[in-house]
Write a protein that holds these residues in place. Structure first.
Motif, PDB file in Angstrom:
ATOM      1  N   PHE A   3      -8.114  -6.397   3.770  1.00  0.00           N
ATOM      2  CA  PHE A   3      -8.875  -6.064   2.571  1.00  0.00           C
ATOM      3  C   PHE A   3      -9.651  -4.755   2.736  1.00  0.00           C
ATOM      4  N   GLY A   4      -9.961  -4.386   3.970  1.00  0.00           N
ATOM      5  CA  GLY A   4     -10.714  -3.157   4.212  1.00  0.00           C
ATOM      6  C   GLY A   4      -9.867  -1.907   4.245  1.00  0.00           C
ATOM      7  N   PRO A  49      -8.248   6.743  -2.479  1.00  0.00           N
ATOM      8  CA  PRO A  49      -9.444   7.280  -3.146  1.00  0.00           C
ATOM      9  C   PRO A  49      -9.627   6.748  -4.567  1.00  0.00           C
ATOM     10  N   ALA A  50      -8.584   6.086  -5.120  1.00  0.00           N
ATOM     11  CA  ALA A  50      -8.675   5.549  -6.479  1.00  0.00           C
ATOM     12  C   ALA A  50      -9.460   4.239  -6.533  1.00  0.00           C
ATOM     13  N   LEU A  51      -9.737   3.653  -5.376  1.00  0.00           N
ATOM     14  CA  LEU A  51     -10.476   2.388  -5.344  1.00  0.00           C
ATOM     15  C   LEU A  51     -11.960   2.638  -5.614  1.00  0.00           C
ATOM     16  N   ASN A  52     -12.487   1.968  -6.648  1.00  0.00           N
ATOM     17  CA  ASN A  52     -13.883   2.166  -7.026  1.00  0.00           C
ATOM     18  C   ASN A  52     -14.768   0.966  -6.713  1.00  0.00           C
ATOM     19  N   ILE A  85     -13.833  -5.500  -6.441  1.00  0.00           N
ATOM     20  CA  ILE A  85     -13.227  -6.382  -7.442  1.00  0.00           C
ATOM     21  C   ILE A  85     -11.802  -5.933  -7.766  1.00  0.00           C
ATOM     22  N   GLU A  86     -11.557  -4.629  -7.720  1.00  0.00           N
ATOM     23  CA  GLU A  86     -10.227  -4.098  -8.026  1.00  0.00           C
ATOM     24  C   GLU A  86      -9.177  -4.627  -7.059  1.00  0.00           C
ATOM     25  N   LEU A  87      -9.584  -4.959  -5.845  1.00  0.00           N
ATOM     26  CA  LEU A  87      -8.633  -5.474  -4.860  1.00  0.00           C
ATOM     27  C   LEU A  87      -7.981  -6.769  -5.325  1.00  0.00           C
ATOM     28  N   GLY A 107       0.085  -4.727  -3.032  1.00  0.00           N
ATOM     29  CA  GLY A 107       0.491  -4.476  -1.649  1.00  0.00           C
ATOM     30  C   GLY A 107      -0.387  -5.190  -0.650  1.00  0.00           C
ATOM     31  N   VAL A 108      -1.679  -5.266  -0.937  1.00  0.00           N
ATOM     32  CA  VAL A 108      -2.612  -5.975  -0.056  1.00  0.00           C
ATOM     33  C   VAL A 108      -2.304  -7.469  -0.069  1.00  0.00           C
ATOM     34  N   TRP A 109      -2.085  -8.025  -1.267  1.00  0.00           N
ATOM     35  CA  TRP A 109      -1.795  -9.446  -1.379  1.00  0.00           C
ATOM     36  C   TRP A 109      -0.455  -9.799  -0.732  1.00  0.00           C
ATOM     37  N   ALA A 110       0.522  -8.910  -0.849  1.00  0.00           N
ATOM     38  CA  ALA A 110       1.823  -9.164  -0.217  1.00  0.00           C
ATOM     39  C   ALA A 110       1.685  -9.258   1.299  1.00  0.00           C
ATOM     40  N   ILE A 111       0.865  -8.382   1.878  1.00  0.00           N
ATOM     41  CA  ILE A 111       0.630  -8.423   3.321  1.00  0.00           C
ATOM     42  C   ILE A 111      -0.085  -9.716   3.720  1.00  0.00           C
TER      43      ILE A 111
END
Length: 255
Positions: free
Chosen positions: A21-22, A29-32, A35-37, A43-47
């Motif tokens: 998650f980190g 850089p598009a992550l604000n 919550i967006e995660l 891709g994060v959830w697939a991993i």
């Protein structure tokens, strides 16, 4: 590949997930906000889903593992085999269309973009998928095929097809991919710096033809203008004959 921490102790599943998650915070850089995660990073959830499935697979609950990854494929739009080995801090950016085969080995700190295929070229059992070494970058749409190795710190350009080993600290592009740069660099893959092979090929051919024409004119071996006119005449006669032939066939059908 056993995931370990700095003390070479096995890394717990929950520490891996926390680390996963980190990763976007360092790579995108598009992550604000965090919550967006939850909603915008398949891709994060697939991993993370693969972390669970891989543990089931290794404990011989293979059907359960396949079901987990089947559900993950439906929601995340990525096909990752539960037996694949995925290291720490691997980030699949955007991720849609990524395929990772059964015997693939992905080491730590690898960045993979959308549409990448890490596939096999053999129907035989055993190692038949690629090994991606630490700190490599695989550009969007790239296909890395067979039991080959992409070396440490290497970069694969978008839409490249890699069928041979790529040395470490290299950049490879093209179909089939060719190594265009070998240097130790920690910079991210910059597609603006990649060469256009088609443009370079046509530039070469144009210059080659110009050189031959200049050489022929200088040596007065042939009258190029006359020869060109003859070729134009032959071409026009050919087109005329084709039209005349078609008209004759049509008239015969009508009669």
């Amino acid at each position: 590949m056993l995931l370990t921490n700095k003390e070479n102790k096995p890394l717990s599943l929950w520490k891996q997930i926390k680390e996963d998650f980190g990763v976007p915070k360092k790579n995108d850089p598009a992550l604000n906000s965090s919550i967006e995660l939850l909603f915008n990073y398949p891709g994060v959830w697939a991993i993370i889903n693969h972390r669970f499935a891989n543990r089931f697979y290794k404990r011989n609950f293979k059907l359960t593992a396949r079901i987990i990854m089947g559900i993950s494929q439906f929601f995340c739009k990525m096909d990752i085999h539960p037996a694949a080995t995925i290291g720490r801090r691997v980030f699949i950016d955007h991720g849609i269309g990524v395929v990772i085969g059964e015997t693939t080995i992905i080491e730590d700190d690898v960045l993979i973009y959308q549409g990448v295929t890490l596939g096999g070229t053999s129907l035989n059992k055993g190692k038949r998928h690629p090994t991606i070494k630490t700190n490599s970058v695989i550009g969007s749409g790239a296909k890395v095929l067979g039991n080959i190795t992409v070396g440490k710190n290497s970069k694969i350009g978008a839409n490249s097809v890699v069928v041979r080993d790529v040395p470490e600290n290299s950049t490879a592009v093209g179909i089939p991919a060719k190594v265009i740069k070998r240097k130790d660099s920690s910079e991210k893959l910059n597609h603006a710096d990649l060469p256009d092979f088609n443009k370079e090929m046509f530039d070469f051919l144009i210059k080659k033809v110009a050189l031959v024409e200049h050489s022929l004119k200088k040596q007065e071996c042939i009258d190029l203008e006359k020869e060109n006119n003859n070729l134009e005449s032959i071409y026009k006669n050919f087109i005329y004959d084709m039209k005349d032939s078609n008209q004759t066939i049509e008239s015969r059908k009508a009669s």
